[in-house]
Structures are given as C-alpha cells and as structure tokens.
Design an enzyme around this catalytic site. Structure first.
Site, PDB file in Angstrom:
ATOM      1  N   ARG A  53     -22.948   5.134  31.079  1.00  7.25           N
ATOM      2  CA  ARG A  53     -22.484   4.247  30.006  1.00  7.25           C
ATOM      3  C   ARG A  53     -23.631   3.973  29.016  1.00  7.25           C
ATOM      4  O   ARG A  53     -23.427   3.913  27.803  1.00  7.25           O
ATOM      5  CB  ARG A  53     -22.001   2.944  30.652  1.00  7.25           C
ATOM      6  CG  ARG A  53     -21.287   2.012  29.741  1.00  7.25           C
ATOM      7  CD  ARG A  53     -20.709   0.866  30.546  1.00  7.25           C
ATOM      8  NE  ARG A  53     -19.492   1.250  31.219  1.00  7.25           N
ATOM      9  CZ  ARG A  53     -18.265   0.998  30.740  1.00  7.25           C
ATOM     10  NH1 ARG A  53     -18.116   0.350  29.614  1.00  7.25           N
ATOM     11  NH2 ARG A  53     -17.203   1.375  31.398  1.00  7.25           N
ATOM     12  N   LEU A  81     -20.040  -3.454  26.256  1.00 11.73           N
ATOM     13  CA  LEU A  81     -21.227  -2.790  25.711  1.00 11.73           C
ATOM     14  C   LEU A  81     -22.446  -3.162  26.547  1.00 11.73           C
ATOM     15  O   LEU A  81     -22.615  -4.315  26.940  1.00 11.73           O
ATOM     16  CB  LEU A  81     -21.438  -3.220  24.262  1.00 11.73           C
ATOM     17  CG  LEU A  81     -20.396  -2.683  23.279  1.00 11.73           C
ATOM     18  CD1 LEU A  81     -20.497  -3.409  21.942  1.00 11.73           C
ATOM     19  CD2 LEU A  81     -20.542  -1.179  23.081  1.00 11.73           C
ATOM     20  N   ASN A  95     -17.014  -9.873  17.749  1.00 12.30           N
ATOM     21  CA  ASN A  95     -15.741  -9.432  18.317  1.00 12.30           C
ATOM     22  C   ASN A  95     -14.647 -10.409  17.896  1.00 12.30           C
ATOM     23  O   ASN A  95     -14.910 -11.585  17.648  1.00 12.30           O
ATOM     24  CB  ASN A  95     -15.854  -9.424  19.844  1.00 12.30           C
ATOM     25  CG  ASN A  95     -14.593  -8.963  20.535  1.00 12.30           C
ATOM     26  OD1 ASN A  95     -13.944  -8.008  20.106  1.00 12.30           O
ATOM     27  ND2 ASN A  95     -14.226  -9.635  21.614  1.00 12.30           N
ATOM     28  N   HIS A  97     -10.943 -11.908  19.350  1.00  6.69           N
ATOM     29  CA  HIS A  97     -10.241 -11.987  20.639  1.00  6.69           C
ATOM     30  C   HIS A  97      -9.019 -12.897  20.510  1.00  6.69           C
ATOM     31  O   HIS A  97      -9.094 -13.952  19.879  1.00  6.69           O
ATOM     32  CB  HIS A  97     -11.196 -12.540  21.702  1.00  6.69           C
ATOM     33  CG  HIS A  97     -10.571 -12.629  23.055  1.00  6.69           C
ATOM     34  ND1 HIS A  97     -10.435 -11.533  23.883  1.00  6.69           N
ATOM     35  CD2 HIS A  97     -10.028 -13.673  23.727  1.00  6.69           C
ATOM     36  CE1 HIS A  97      -9.837 -11.905  24.995  1.00  6.69           C
ATOM     37  NE2 HIS A  97      -9.570 -13.195  24.928  1.00  6.69           N
ATOM     38  N   ASP A 129     -22.110 -10.645  23.685  1.00  2.00           N
ATOM     39  CA  ASP A 129     -23.213 -10.442  24.625  1.00  2.00           C
ATOM     40  C   ASP A 129     -22.705  -9.526  25.736  1.00  2.00           C
ATOM     41  O   ASP A 129     -21.648  -8.908  25.603  1.00  2.00           O
ATOM     42  CB  ASP A 129     -23.765 -11.787  25.127  1.00  2.00           C
ATOM     43  CG  ASP A 129     -22.728 -12.591  25.910  1.00  2.00           C
ATOM     44  OD1 ASP A 129     -21.695 -12.021  26.320  1.00  2.00           O
ATOM     45  OD2 ASP A 129     -22.962 -13.790  26.113  1.00  2.00           O
ATOM     46  N   GLY A 131     -21.461 -10.163  28.570  1.00  2.61           N
ATOM     47  CA  GLY A 131     -20.338 -10.647  29.368  1.00  2.61           C
ATOM     48  C   GLY A 131     -19.001 -10.255  28.763  1.00  2.61           C
ATOM     49  O   GLY A 131     -18.922  -9.581  27.737  1.00  2.61           O
TER      50      GLY A 131
HETATM   51  C1  GRF Z   1      -6.642  -7.742  18.689  1.00  2.00           C
HETATM   52  O1  GRF Z   1      -5.674  -8.670  19.106  1.00  2.00           O
HETATM   53  C2  GRF Z   1      -8.018  -8.227  19.078  1.00  2.00           C
HETATM   54  O2  GRF Z   1      -8.116  -9.607  19.155  1.00  2.00           O
HETATM   55  C3  GRF Z   1      -8.187  -7.645  20.464  1.00  2.00           C
HETATM   56  O3  GRF Z   1      -7.564  -6.392  20.401  1.00  2.00           O
HETATM   57  C4  GRF Z   1      -6.528  -6.420  19.418  1.00  2.00           C
HETATM   58  C5  GRF Z   1      -6.778  -5.255  18.506  1.00  2.00           C
HETATM   59  O4  GRF Z   1      -5.707  -4.992  17.651  1.00  2.00           O
HETATM   60  N1  GRF Z   1      -9.587  -7.587  20.824  1.00  2.00           N
HETATM   61  P1  GRF Z   1      -5.875  -3.916  16.479  1.00  2.00           P
HETATM   62  O5  GRF Z   1      -6.323  -2.598  17.097  1.00  2.00           O
HETATM   63  O6  GRF Z   1      -6.884  -4.443  15.498  1.00  2.00           O
HETATM   64  O7  GRF Z   1      -4.507  -3.793  15.875  1.00  2.00           O
END
Ligand code: GRF
Length: 176
Positions: A53, A81, A95, A97, A129, A131
């Site tokens: 990785r 990562l 990121n 989420h 990070d 995690g």
């Molecule tokens: C999103 O909901 C993001 O929060 C999560 O993965 C999804 C990605 O969707 N990490 P897309 O590929 O941008 O349509």
C-alpha cells in the site's frame, strides 16, 4: 493547485469542476470509476499493481506532485491513505463524509445512521489523517432524516449539501 482522489461516481468532483476550482490532476484506485470520465488529466493507481500500500501511495503522491498539486481533495475515495501519501501533503488533504463526524465514520455511514434511527444526519469536510474519517473538522452542515428514507434517498439529500459545502471549503483553502 488541486489534486482529487476518487473511487466512484464523482459527483463531488463534478461540483469542484463546476465551481471553477484549479484541478490539475485526478487519481483513482479503480480503473472503472465513472468519475474518471469527468476530467481530462487522470491516472489509475490500483493496489493490485503494487507490492505494498505504501508503494502505491508513494507513486500516487509522486504523480500528483509532478502535476502540480499542493492540496488534495478526497471526493469519494474509498481507501485509507498511509503516511507515504499523507506526509507529502501535510495538513493539505481533505475529505468529504456523509455524516456529522465524529458520529458514524466508515464506509457504510448512511446505512449505519438509518439503522441507528437518527433524526438528523449531515455532511462533514475534514482534514485527513491516518484514521478512519478521524481528522479535524473544517465544516459541517446538518441534513434532516425524513420518514421513509432509504439509504439512496438520504444519501442524495446529503450529497446535495456536500456539493455546496465541499467547493466552498476547498476555495477557502486555496485562498490561504
Ligand atoms: C460522498 O457521499 C462522500 O461523502 C463519500 O463518498 C460519496 C462520494 O460520492 N465519501 P461521489 O463519488 O462524489 O458521487
């Protein structure tokens, strides 16, 4: 200059493109990610092509750096990562989420929230990070869970917020 990592559809990548942000390169761990069709300059770094990785992550960091990326956005990138990548872009990997972190980290955040019966979900942009969805939060917005929601309907509602929140935060980081 922005590098973007994707694994899937790439609707968040599209939101960054539509916002006119300076995206110089897009990398993916999956050759079949539909997101790759949204940009001209992309490359695939499949784990299966590397011994470790760390080697894959170093190669991906090398390529993004060579293309001029100084900020990296994970827009639906579904692998962790290693420091081989993160140490190359200190405090400059973010990121998005689909939950109100630190609640509901992980790959199945939307399903987990429905299973838990929460009345409120959200979108979070955070520094990455080592995690699982655990770095410092930069921005967060609440999204209601509605009666009868399925994972798909809730995720769509969250994504609508992500598509506004992510470009806003990334633009602010670019202006730093
Ligand atoms: C999103 O909901 C993001 O929060 C999560 O993965 C999804 C990605 O969707 N990490 P897309 O590929 O941008 O349509």
């Amino acid at each position: 200059m922005i590098g973007v990592l994707v694994s899937g559809e790439g609707t968040n990548l599209q939101a960054l493109v539509d916002a006119g942000l300076p995206i110089v390169a897009v990398a993916s761990n999956r050759a079949d990610a539909p997101a790759l069709r949204r940009v001209a300059n992309s490359a695939v770094f499949d784990l299966a092509d590397y011994d470790t990785r760390e080697e894959r992550d170093a190669a991906m960091a090398d390529w993004l750096s060579d293309e001029g990326a100084t900020l990296v956005v994970l827009a639906g990138y579904m692998q962790l990562l290693t420091p081989a990548f993160l140490d190359r872009f200190p405090d400059a990997v973010v990121n998005v989420h689909p939950s109100l972190l630190p609640e509901f980290p992980g790959l199945h955040a939307v399903e987990d929230q429905l299973a838990a019966g929460v009345s409120e979900s959200g979108a979070t942009v955070h520094i990455v990070d080592e995690g699982v969805d655990s770095g410092p939060v930069l921005a967060q917005e609440r999204v209601p869970v509605l009666p009868g929601d399925t994972p798909a309907s809730l995720h769509e509602r969250i994504k609508t917020v992500e598509h506004r929140l992510l470009p806003k935060v990334v633009a602010e980081l670019c202006a730093r």
